[in-house]
Scaffold this motif. Sequence first.
Motif, PDB file in Angstrom:
ATOM      1  N   ARG A  68     -19.132 -29.604 -20.777  1.00  0.00           N
ATOM      2  CA  ARG A  68     -19.656 -29.996 -19.371  1.00  0.00           C
ATOM      3  C   ARG A  68     -18.719 -29.602 -18.604  1.00  0.00           C
ATOM      4  O   ARG A  68     -19.055 -29.959 -16.952  1.00  0.00           O
ATOM      5  N   VAL A  69     -17.995 -29.792 -19.148  1.00  0.00           N
ATOM      6  CA  VAL A  69     -16.456 -29.252 -17.657  1.00  0.00           C
ATOM      7  C   VAL A  69     -15.353 -28.883 -18.499  1.00  0.00           C
ATOM      8  O   VAL A  69     -14.929 -28.961 -19.732  1.00  0.00           O
ATOM      9  N   VAL A  70     -14.800 -27.851 -17.471  1.00  0.00           N
ATOM     10  CA  VAL A  70     -14.229 -26.395 -17.339  1.00  0.00           C
ATOM     11  C   VAL A  70     -13.389 -26.206 -16.554  1.00  0.00           C
ATOM     12  O   VAL A  70     -13.028 -26.874 -15.760  1.00  0.00           O
ATOM     13  N   SER A  71     -11.363 -26.005 -17.026  1.00  0.00           N
ATOM     14  CA  SER A  71     -11.111 -25.646 -16.109  1.00  0.00           C
ATOM     15  C   SER A  71     -11.042 -24.320 -15.355  1.00  0.00           C
ATOM     16  O   SER A  71     -11.294 -23.210 -15.956  1.00  0.00           O
ATOM     17  N   THR A  72     -10.683 -23.933 -14.395  1.00  0.00           N
ATOM     18  CA  THR A  72     -10.343 -22.824 -13.490  1.00  0.00           C
ATOM     19  C   THR A  72      -9.700 -21.760 -14.629  1.00  0.00           C
ATOM     20  O   THR A  72     -10.218 -20.032 -14.439  1.00  0.00           O
ATOM     21  N   GLU A  73      -8.212 -22.211 -14.999  1.00  0.00           N
ATOM     22  CA  GLU A  73      -8.205 -21.036 -15.562  1.00  0.00           C
ATOM     23  C   GLU A  73      -8.559 -20.667 -17.114  1.00  0.00           C
ATOM     24  O   GLU A  73      -8.327 -19.426 -17.769  1.00  0.00           O
ATOM     25  N   VAL A  74      -9.273 -22.031 -18.070  1.00  0.00           N
ATOM     26  CA  VAL A  74     -10.246 -21.093 -18.622  1.00  0.00           C
ATOM     27  C   VAL A  74     -11.702 -20.830 -18.590  1.00  0.00           C
ATOM     28  O   VAL A  74     -11.534 -19.050 -19.247  1.00  0.00           O
ATOM     29  N   LEU A  75     -11.774 -20.741 -17.100  1.00  0.00           N
ATOM     30  CA  LEU A  75     -13.168 -20.243 -16.883  1.00  0.00           C
ATOM     31  C   LEU A  75     -12.678 -17.979 -16.772  1.00  0.00           C
ATOM     32  O   LEU A  75     -13.059 -17.411 -16.912  1.00  0.00           O
ATOM     33  N   LEU A  88     -23.474 -13.647 -18.142  1.00  0.00           N
ATOM     34  CA  LEU A  88     -23.875 -13.987 -16.836  1.00  0.00           C
ATOM     35  C   LEU A  88     -23.220 -15.780 -17.313  1.00  0.00           C
ATOM     36  O   LEU A  88     -24.054 -16.249 -18.324  1.00  0.00           O
ATOM     37  N   PHE A  89     -21.984 -16.175 -16.427  1.00  0.00           N
ATOM     38  CA  PHE A  89     -21.190 -17.592 -16.570  1.00  0.00           C
ATOM     39  C   PHE A  89     -22.253 -18.308 -15.844  1.00  0.00           C
ATOM     40  O   PHE A  89     -22.389 -18.470 -15.119  1.00  0.00           O
ATOM     41  N   ARG A  90     -21.998 -19.999 -16.906  1.00  0.00           N
ATOM     42  CA  ARG A  90     -22.760 -20.605 -16.588  1.00  0.00           C
ATOM     43  C   ARG A  90     -22.624 -22.016 -16.937  1.00  0.00           C
ATOM     44  O   ARG A  90     -22.140 -22.798 -17.144  1.00  0.00           O
ATOM     45  N   PRO A  91     -20.857 -22.226 -16.385  1.00  0.00           N
ATOM     46  CA  PRO A  91     -20.243 -22.960 -16.025  1.00  0.00           C
ATOM     47  C   PRO A  91     -20.499 -24.707 -15.644  1.00  0.00           C
ATOM     48  O   PRO A  91     -21.871 -24.484 -14.525  1.00  0.00           O
ATOM     49  N   GLY A  92     -19.974 -25.560 -16.519  1.00  0.00           N
ATOM     50  CA  GLY A  92     -20.432 -27.156 -15.571  1.00  0.00           C
ATOM     51  C   GLY A  92     -18.994 -26.914 -14.531  1.00  0.00           C
ATOM     52  O   GLY A  92     -19.451 -26.545 -13.739  1.00  0.00           O
ATOM     53  N   ILE A  93     -19.353 -28.925 -15.023  1.00  0.00           N
ATOM     54  CA  ILE A  93     -17.685 -29.775 -13.556  1.00  0.00           C
ATOM     55  C   ILE A  93     -16.913 -28.769 -13.396  1.00  0.00           C
ATOM     56  O   ILE A  93     -15.941 -28.179 -14.794  1.00  0.00           O
ATOM     57  N   ILE A  94     -16.209 -27.815 -12.588  1.00  0.00           N
ATOM     58  CA  ILE A  94     -15.050 -26.776 -12.566  1.00  0.00           C
ATOM     59  C   ILE A  94     -13.813 -27.538 -12.150  1.00  0.00           C
ATOM     60  O   ILE A  94     -14.205 -27.886 -11.460  1.00  0.00           O
ATOM     61  N   GLN A  95     -12.733 -27.639 -13.274  1.00  0.00           N
ATOM     62  CA  GLN A  95     -11.459 -28.489 -12.352  1.00  0.00           C
ATOM     63  C   GLN A  95     -10.640 -27.618 -11.843  1.00  0.00           C
ATOM     64  O   GLN A  95     -10.192 -26.398 -12.739  1.00  0.00           O
ATOM     65  N   PRO A  96      -9.608 -27.764 -10.595  1.00  0.00           N
ATOM     66  CA  PRO A  96      -8.979 -26.653 -10.281  1.00  0.00           C
ATOM     67  C   PRO A  96      -7.522 -26.921 -10.984  1.00  0.00           C
ATOM     68  O   PRO A  96      -7.508 -28.596 -10.905  1.00  0.00           O
ATOM     69  N   LEU A  97      -6.832 -26.235 -10.995  1.00  0.00           N
ATOM     70  CA  LEU A  97      -6.071 -26.233 -12.215  1.00  0.00           C
ATOM     71  C   LEU A  97      -5.190 -25.488 -10.987  1.00  0.00           C
ATOM     72  O   LEU A  97      -5.148 -23.966  -9.722  1.00  0.00           O
ATOM     73  N   HIS A  98      -3.594 -25.026 -11.208  1.00  0.00           N
ATOM     74  CA  HIS A  98      -2.275 -24.355 -11.006  1.00  0.00           C
ATOM     75  C   HIS A  98      -2.563 -23.984  -9.261  1.00  0.00           C
ATOM     76  O   HIS A  98      -2.021 -22.915  -8.966  1.00  0.00           O
ATOM     77  N   GLY A  99      -2.278 -25.421  -9.052  1.00  0.00           N
ATOM     78  CA  GLY A  99      -2.673 -24.716  -7.510  1.00  0.00           C
ATOM     79  C   GLY A  99      -3.692 -24.840  -6.687  1.00  0.00           C
ATOM     80  O   GLY A  99      -4.539 -23.871  -5.445  1.00  0.00           O
ATOM     81  N   VAL A 100      -5.452 -23.987  -7.542  1.00  0.00           N
ATOM     82  CA  VAL A 100      -5.805 -23.497  -7.218  1.00  0.00           C
ATOM     83  C   VAL A 100      -6.777 -24.667  -6.198  1.00  0.00           C
ATOM     84  O   VAL A 100      -7.092 -26.277  -6.448  1.00  0.00           O
ATOM     85  N   ARG A 101      -7.716 -24.227  -5.327  1.00  0.00           N
ATOM     86  CA  ARG A 101      -7.761 -25.110  -4.083  1.00  0.00           C
ATOM     87  C   ARG A 101      -9.178 -24.795  -3.818  1.00  0.00           C
ATOM     88  O   ARG A 101      -9.813 -23.729  -3.227  1.00  0.00           O
TER      89      ARG A 101
END
Length: 224
Positions: free
Chosen positions: A187-194, A147-160
């Motif tokens: 608190r902040v993670v990227s879509t890549e890392v996730l 069960l993944f509980r990310p915080g703020i997610i930053q989109p990278l690599h063209g993800v929208r």
Amino acid sequence: MRVLLFGATGMVGQGVLRECLLASDVQEVVAVGRTPLTQEHDKLHQVLHTDMLDFQPLENLLQGFDACFFCLGVSSVGMDEAKYTHLTYDLTLVAASTLARLNPQMTFVYVSGAGTDSSETGKVMWARVKGKTENALLRLPFKAVYLFRPGIIQPLHGVRSKTPLYQSVYTLLGPLLTLARRLWPARVVSTEVLGQAMLTVVRQGNAQPVVEQVDINRLANERV
């Protein structure tokens, strides 16, 4: 591994799809959803399905998978609890229950959110519903559930983001979010890392089923 992906057109799903297609040990990604993807790839196969509360017509296509990344989700803004529960708990459990019966060897990864209430008794409606969903998933007979509980997610690599307002904010705050990931990685993670972390738990597992933000960063660094 063979991977099922729900929510591939959403922001999180796009990021997870990218990492799956880049991974050498992922041989196939089957994306199940209502909306067709514009992306094409040798590993990627799409299954269009309009009724996400009835998977019986697809059962022959949903067997033999090693992992499921369940990235479907809606905002609770403007919704009452009954509606949000239907779109969060009911929809997730219908899909997960079907997959647990067809793929008991599967690792099921659910994207929840930071602040989810496992007690199901707190004052915040969305957190209670997410907690109820998480608890129900843990009772299903999968090989493993994370069960993944990310915080703020930053989109990278063209993800929208599919929400224009949210995408405008991400575009405006992009440089600040990059700095925030360095200063406040809890608190902040990227879509890549996730996406990388989700693949890691399928490959090697994790000591606990609940994967908080700090664990997401650690798992991404442990990827092979």
